[in-house]
Design an enzyme around this catalytic site. Sequence first.
Site, PDB file in Angstrom:
ATOM      1  N   GLN A 196       7.014  21.228 -73.566  1.00  0.00           N
ATOM      2  CA  GLN A 196       7.222  20.630 -72.251  1.00  0.00           C
ATOM      3  C   GLN A 196       6.443  19.327 -72.113  1.00  0.00           C
ATOM      4  O   GLN A 196       6.937  18.361 -71.529  1.00  0.00           O
ATOM      5  CB  GLN A 196       6.805  21.627 -71.159  1.00  0.00           C
ATOM      6  CG  GLN A 196       7.213  21.228 -69.750  1.00  0.00           C
ATOM      7  CD  GLN A 196       8.711  21.343 -69.539  1.00  0.00           C
ATOM      8  OE1 GLN A 196       9.399  22.029 -70.286  1.00  0.00           O
ATOM      9  NE2 GLN A 196       9.229  20.665 -68.528  1.00  0.00           N
TER      10      GLN A 196
ATOM     11  N   GLY B  91       8.287  16.631 -73.699  1.00  0.00           N
ATOM     12  CA  GLY B  91       9.596  16.372 -73.113  1.00  0.00           C
ATOM     13  C   GLY B  91      10.692  16.433 -74.157  1.00  0.00           C
ATOM     14  O   GLY B  91      10.733  17.338 -74.997  1.00  0.00           O
TER      15      GLY B  91
ATOM     16  N   GLU C  69       2.869  43.369 -87.062  1.00  0.00           N
ATOM     17  CA  GLU C  69       1.660  44.203 -86.991  1.00  0.00           C
ATOM     18  C   GLU C  69       1.607  45.022 -85.707  1.00  0.00           C
ATOM     19  O   GLU C  69       0.556  45.235 -85.113  1.00  0.00           O
ATOM     20  CB  GLU C  69       0.380  43.344 -87.105  1.00  0.00           C
ATOM     21  CG  GLU C  69       0.337  42.411 -88.295  1.00  0.00           C
ATOM     22  CD  GLU C  69       0.136  43.130 -89.616  1.00  0.00           C
ATOM     23  OE1 GLU C  69       0.498  44.317 -89.716  1.00  0.00           O
ATOM     24  OE2 GLU C  69      -0.343  42.492 -90.553  1.00  0.00           O
TER      25      GLU C  69
END
Length: 382
Positions: free
Chosen positions: A338, A341, A365
């Site tokens: 984010q 962008g 795991e």
Amino acid sequence: MARVERFLPSEEAADLLELVGDLADNELAPQVAGFEERAEFPREVLRTLGRAGLLGLPYPVEYGGGGQPYEVYLQVLEELARRWLAVAEAVSVHTLSAFPTYAFGTDEQKKRHLPDMLGGELLGAYCLSEPQGGSDAASLTTKATRDGDTYTITGTKAWITHARVADFYNVFCRTGGPGPKGISCVLVDAGTPGLEPQVAERTMGLRSSPVAQVVLDGVRVPAERLVGPEGGGFTIAMSALDSGRLGIAACAVGLAQAALDHASEYAKGRTQFGKPIIEHQGLGFLLADMATQVSAARALTLAAARLRDAGRPFGIEAAKAKLFATDTAMRVTTDAVQVLGGYGYVSEYPVERFMREAKVLQIVEGTNQIQRMVIARSLSRE
């Protein structure tokens, strides 16, 4: 890369971390993109790490290990994961694969097998999951039948890291009745007739780390390759996974730190509305939260490691560390995309790969739902 403030228990450990950082910068970082694009396992890179003594760090020197506390070993994994998660995961899986022989093997088995396992040239695999039995390990169906001084093993294992490239396999199989008490652990060499790794899975991330099914078609193994007592395999598996979860937590911290590093550098260099975007509160606060979460995950992971090093119960803390660190890696890598962008969505920048890689850490795991179950059960017992 951003400097990570560390409290290390010795000058030797500080020198080791410096060596690992240099090795990771010079040998790992320049190669990761190519190997991931080709979906090629970096076997020679692992040999280089092995010759540097990094494939046996938490095991005693007398068996060829590095004699390092888990607290130090996990920070080595973190440094490797900051540059190349698949390599860090490979070291973690190999370390897990040596654990059954070290912790449950006879003195003769330790002397015979551990020096080769820890010497740097061999690579191990851990065969617990099956196509129909992932989280419910006690229901596995791979069967080992004893005939005199030989076991014959038949069945299929699934999601095996290092399938096709491993030199030895820890195979968990049923030697008795149903349930956990009927499970045993057998050490099988890769070249044993009837052991047949299948075509590698095509995965979302960690493409340079081969994962595949392993078919065992009448594999005959000497009975002396039984690790621990017959029927003791489930205990071995769960004990090994406690330590393995810490390895995955450290890998998650390293991956999250890498995402934070890249997002921060990008935000300092990208200018919008007349100033670097890191100075805009919306992004600055996002990065601050990312940094705080990474530090918290590191602290939780190393706190569990210190309990292990002190010989105290650490399984529940390992589950908490694995849960929190891998959820943090998923969240931080998503936020890093984010921050960048549109650039975060293209493969020219590594954060999209970090985001794809983070997902599997919430699964391996023991899924994070299993970790929550383990933690909740501990609370009910209290």
